[in-house]
Design a protein around this motif. Structure first.
Motif, PDB file in Angstrom:
ATOM      1  N   TYR A 417      38.094  25.592  46.176  1.00 51.43           N
ATOM      2  CA  TYR A 417      37.497  26.932  46.178  1.00 51.43           C
ATOM      3  C   TYR A 417      37.751  27.639  47.515  1.00 51.43           C
ATOM      4  N   GLY A 418      37.569  26.912  48.607  1.00 51.55           N
ATOM      5  CA  GLY A 418      37.801  27.510  49.926  1.00 51.55           C
ATOM      6  C   GLY A 418      39.235  27.977  50.090  1.00 51.55           C
ATOM      7  N   LEU A 421      39.887  31.080  47.880  1.00 48.29           N
ATOM      8  CA  LEU A 421      39.125  32.270  48.280  1.00 48.29           C
ATOM      9  C   LEU A 421      39.591  32.877  49.604  1.00 48.29           C
ATOM     10  N   GLN A 422      40.557  32.244  50.264  1.00 51.55           N
ATOM     11  CA  GLN A 422      41.011  32.752  51.569  1.00 51.55           C
ATOM     12  C   GLN A 422      41.438  34.223  51.552  1.00 51.55           C
ATOM     13  N   PRO A 423      42.184  34.694  50.527  1.00 50.96           N
ATOM     14  CA  PRO A 423      42.580  36.109  50.547  1.00 50.96           C
ATOM     15  C   PRO A 423      41.416  37.072  50.328  1.00 50.96           C
ATOM     16  N   THR A 428      34.518  33.401  55.573  1.00 50.82           N
ATOM     17  CA  THR A 428      33.709  32.382  54.907  1.00 50.82           C
ATOM     18  C   THR A 428      34.572  31.201  54.476  1.00 50.82           C
ATOM     19  N   ALA A 429      35.757  31.486  53.962  1.00 52.65           N
ATOM     20  CA  ALA A 429      36.667  30.412  53.537  1.00 52.65           C
ATOM     21  C   ALA A 429      37.079  29.554  54.724  1.00 52.65           C
ATOM     22  N   ASP A 430      37.324  30.189  55.855  1.00 49.08           N
ATOM     23  CA  ASP A 430      37.694  29.440  57.065  1.00 49.08           C
ATOM     24  C   ASP A 430      36.541  28.541  57.508  1.00 49.08           C
ATOM     25  N   ALA A 437      36.979  19.774  57.442  1.00 50.38           N
ATOM     26  CA  ALA A 437      38.034  19.242  58.325  1.00 50.38           C
ATOM     27  C   ALA A 437      39.432  19.431  57.723  1.00 50.38           C
ATOM     28  N   VAL A 438      39.613  20.524  56.992  1.00 49.04           N
ATOM     29  CA  VAL A 438      40.937  20.858  56.446  1.00 49.04           C
ATOM     30  C   VAL A 438      41.686  21.637  57.518  1.00 49.04           C
TER      31      VAL A 438
END
Length: 490
Positions: A417-418, A421-423, A428-430, A437-438
């Motif tokens: 999901y993270g 949802l980055q774009p 929040t995604a960051d 820890a990605v």
């Protein structure tokens, strides 16, 4: 009306757009203006291509002219009304602006000659204009009269614009000048071939005719191909009413960013914005959606699955194949290991999510992509709640395997999901991905895989220490006392 010159007004308004884009975390490689020398040179060259191709002629033109829209309108697009003094007048059906009968000598573009080429282009490229209702709308327009287009104005009454080459008495029509921006920004007339025609335009429905009929015809006349895609969007209303200065209901984006945060406002607009139809905005709607889907569903899931009380080692725990064995067809399957048939269905939904979201993004159906993500987030919360990992005994080896598997699957879902949802909600995604820890190089959409251990493949995150706890993922929004955001005149 603004008490300033056209160049000064454009400078101020373009500055507002530049600031709004920057504050809304919208990145761009170029921010071009029609007043720039590179653009004016491109316009002159484009005009020359039209002239040399025989697409222009000078003729006397008369008709109903709409000054705010800078265009002549046929009778079919007019309605009878009364002006402020009660006198009968004609207005544009679409905008309500008053029109006046005008006669002048202008340069004309042979638009009527391009009906067949335009129809062929659309028949050969059924996805050239999206969504489909707008594509169908353009096809219907092409069945109506398609008169030649006046593409210049008398310089004496329109001095703000690019003069017609070799004729200082005329100014190039704004909708020829402005559209060439799409070419000038990619290096026309020298280096545009690196990009053109692989261009995707995003336009409002009110300027569809200019982009879907006039622009492709002008490009064909100049020896260029039409753009690859034209994505069309509708408008936002406020409590069911069209935004207007006279009603005092124009929404200020800067105030919205302050009220809902950048990510909250972006999420609402993209989650609720349906391109095919006008969508309604009001404060309670934003608060309810953002609190429900970002603060509670997504933020709550991250908080619960990373809490030290349930994951004391603060790691990405291991997945157990014995607890959640791989099966070929989950449909009709009863419980296997510790997993239920509902669990297999849920995992299959998340596994298919990246391709679904990519397809919707590419088709400009962003709201559908977010709908799918929100549904999977709800399913993940259901999975977590169903198995109540906080009741399992970590000291019991069998219980620990199942507890770690539940958390592993939940964190894998959150990672997906993270990433997706980055774009939409970059901050929040960051924050979410950093908590898991990605690393930055592990956040690409093209390499996104879900739950590799279920397929017997290694998981690079398994056993990894989680990132620092930065607190609540998304702070809940407070209800506005006034039930709507303060507006201000831009």
């Amino acid at each position: 009306a603004a008490g300033t010159s056209p160049p000064e007004l454009c400078e101020r308004v373009s500055g507002l757009f530049h600031r709004a884009l920057t504050q809304a975390a919208v990145s761009f490689t170029d921010f071009t203006r029609t007043s720039e020398p590179r653009h004016q040179r491109a316009v002159r060259h484009f005009w020359g291509a039209l002239r040399d191709g025989g697409a222009l002629y000078k003729g006397s033109y008369e008709g109903w002219y709409c000054t705010p829209e800078e265009c002549f309108l046929p009778e079919s697009q007019l309605a009878e009304r009364r002006d402020a003094q009660g006198h009968p007048c004609k207005v544009s059906l679409e905008t309500g602006h008053q029109v006046h009968w005008t006669k002048e000598e202008n340069y004309m573009f042979r638009l009527s000659a391009f009906r067949d080429p335009l129809q062929k282009w659309l028949r050969d490229n059924p996805h050239a204009i999206s969504p489909d209702p707008f594509y169908q709308h353009v096809l219907r327009w092409l069945e109506e009269d398609l008169p030649d287009l006046s593409v210049s104005r008398e310089r004496s009454r329109l001095q703000w614009g690019v003069p017609v080459p070799s004729d200082s008495t005329q100014t190039i029509y704004v909708w020829v000048d402005a559209l060439v921006n799409y070419l000038s920004v990619v290096g026309y007339p020298e280096t545009h071939g690196e990009w053109w025609p692989a261009a995707h335009h995003v336009v409002g429905k009110d300027i569809l005719k200019f982009h879907a009929i006039y622009w492709p015809a002008l490009l064909m006349a100049a020896g260029l191909a039409p753009p690859e895609r034209i994505f069309v969007h509708s408008h936002w209303t406020v409590r069911g009413q069209k935004m207007s200065k006279s009603l005092g209901n124009v929404i200020d984006p800067f105030a919205c960013i302050g009220r809902y945060t950048v990510d909250g406002f972006r999420y609402f607009l993209l989650r609720q914005g349906v391109p095919e139809r006008d969508c309604d905005y009001y404060d309670e709607k934003v608060v309810k959606l953002v609190n429900s889907e970002l603060a509670d569903a997504l933020g709550g899931l991250l908080n619960r699955s990373t809490a030290l009380s349930i994951n004391p080692s603060n790691t990405y725990p291991c997945f157990s194949e014995s607890c959640f064995p791989k099966i070929l067809d989950y449909r009709g399957t009863k419980a296997v290991g510790r997993a239920s048939a509902e669990d297999y269905e849920f995992v299959a939904s998340v596994a298919s999510l990246p391709l679904q979201v990519t397809s919707y993004f590419e088709g400009f159906q962003i709201y559908k992509a977010l709908e799918c993500i929100a549904l999977c987030v709800r399913q993940t919360n259901g999975f977590f709640q169903r198995h109540r990992p906080w009741t399992l005994n970590r000291k019991d080896p069998a219980e620990k395997l199942w507890l770690d598997t539940i958390i592993h699957i939940t964190l894998e879902c959150l990672r997906v999901y993270g990433t997706l949802l980055q774009p939409v909600i970059p901050h929040t995604a960051d924050k979410l991905l950093s908590r898991l820890a990605v690393e930055p190089e592990e956040r690409g959409l093209s390499s996104l895989t879900f739950l590799p251990r279920y397929s017997g493949k290694p998981c690079p995150f398994e056993g990894r220490q989680l990132g620092p706890d930065t607190g609540i993922l998304f702070q809940r929004l407070e209800k506005s006392r006034q039930h709507q955001i303060e507006t201000k005149k831009l």
